[in-house]
Design an enzyme around this catalytic site. Structure first.
Site, PDB file in Angstrom:
ATOM      1  N   GLU A 280       3.996  18.880   4.051  1.00 13.55           N
ATOM      2  CA  GLU A 280       5.236  19.309   4.857  1.00 13.55           C
ATOM      3  C   GLU A 280       5.231  18.513   6.045  1.00 13.55           C
ATOM      4  OE1 GLU A 280       7.661  23.309   5.625  1.00 13.55           O
ATOM      5  OE2 GLU A 280       5.303  23.389   5.946  1.00 13.55           O
TER       6      GLU A 280
ATOM      7  N   GLU B 257       2.023  32.004   1.101  1.00 15.82           N
ATOM      8  CA  GLU B 257       2.552  30.606   0.810  1.00 15.82           C
ATOM      9  C   GLU B 257       1.731  29.706   1.230  1.00 15.82           C
ATOM     10  OE1 GLU B 257       5.778  27.994   3.348  1.00 15.82           O
ATOM     11  OE2 GLU B 257       6.238  30.020   3.218  1.00 15.82           O
TER      12      GLU B 257
END
Length: 341
Positions: free
Chosen positions: A165, A160
């Site tokens: 974020e 990932e």
């Protein structure tokens, strides 16, 4: 920090076109490897209705899937399918061609209840490339958890990459890699000149119960949330090079490189990246493969909710869910997303 919800992605049938061209473009596409001068060419380009429309002429579904399962990170959201999201004005195209992906900001929801939201996943998957998001706004507000990331199959084994974020009122973007194999993947902390950000954690290895990954915090106050929006947004870039490593940049609107604006990006001219994960300390090929792009916003959950009291936000995260006005600006406004090879 998106946890084992990656496993859910693998449970749904997807059309995976590794290295394939995508047909909903506004101009001819050339697929190729980087030229000798380091300039990349467009493989996939998504703008406006490209995120939503059905490609009936090619008998293919739309380029992006709307995820409708429960939120595996425990967020207070109900992810909507395409028709519902469009009907509720949670996914639409503005008159200027920008694409909006929003959280419901009008419904009455009880404290601890769930708000409608949107999470989309690209049909195409990738094993390398230059990934670009140009956004004029990103979701902001206490309890929000927006992200733009890529993920491989059978999380965490396919890896990932969190390009954008953060949570609550976080001021700077957090970039993270998650690896799930026995093949080493760490940040090279011995040479801080390789990136401008600050290392938060150096070991990328992640499991279902321990998934912090290896994170670098951007140094710029315009890289996330209100600072990003107040600067007119900007560009986030990931250069995934299996032989060199992973590099990530953030450019405020006024600082976007001219070669990127001209759709002939040359990352070697962009200067030191915000984050860098060297192939010398991370086995890129074995830890990251067949990645799809994901754009989403959740509320509370195991990170935004767990860190809420330390974020300077009022009350509790579950109480905030009931405040519809808090989510008026909980929206992505995307100029485009592109993948170059």
């Amino acid at each position: 920090m998106r946890s084992f919800h990656r496993l859910v992605l693998a449970a749904f049938p997807l059309i995976t076109l590794v290295g394939a061209r995508s047909y909903s473009r506004h101009f001819p596409i050339t697929i190729g490897r980087p030229s000798t001068d380091g300039t990349y060419t467009i493989q996939d380009y998504y703008q406006g209705e490209d995120f939503f429309k059905y490609l009936m002429i090619f008998h293919l579904p739309s380029d992006w899937d709307f995820y409708t399962g429960s939120d595996p990170v425990g967020g207070n959201v109900i992810y909507q399918n395409k028709s519902a999201a469009q009907s509720e004005r949670l996914a639409y195209v503005n008159s200027d061609g920008t694409t909006v992906l929003a959280v419901d900001s009008t419904s009455t929801v009880a404290a601890g209840g769930d708000r409608d939201a949107v999470r989309i996943t690209s049909q195409n998957s990738y094993n390398s490339g230059l990934f670009i998001m140009d956004a004029s706004k990103m979701p902001v507000g206490c309890s929000t958890w927006p992200s733009f990331w890529t993920v491989g199959p059978n999380w965490p084994y396919g890896g990932e990459i969190d390009i954008v974020e953060g949570i609550n009122d976080q001021a700077k973007n957090q970039m993270t890699l998650h690896s799930g194999t026995s093949h080493s993947c760490t940040i090279d902390t011995d040479d801080s000149s390789e990136f401008t950000g600050s290392v938060l954690s150096s070991n990328c290895y992640s499991t279902e119960t321990s998934d912090s990954g290896c994170s670098i915090m951007d140094s710029s106050s315009t890289s996330f949330a209100y600072g990003f929006n107040n600067a007119g947004g900007g560009v986030f870039a990931l250069l995934w090079d299996n032989s060199a490593g992973m590099s990530m940049w953030h450019f405020a609107r006024a600082d976007i490189p001219s070669d990127l604006t001209a759709r002939a990006p040359t990352p070697s001219n962009w200067g030191t990246p915000s984050g860098f994960w060297s192939a010398q300390t991370c086995d890129i090929t074995d830890n990251f493969y067949e990645h799809q792009m994901v754009i989403d916003t959740t509320i509370c959950g195991n990170w935004a909710g767990g860190a809420y009291s330390q974020s300077g936000c009022p009350g509790t995260c579950t109480d905030m869910v009931a405040n519809a006005s808090n989510y008026v600006d909980a929206k992505w406004v995307l100029n485009y997303v592109a993948v170059y090879q």
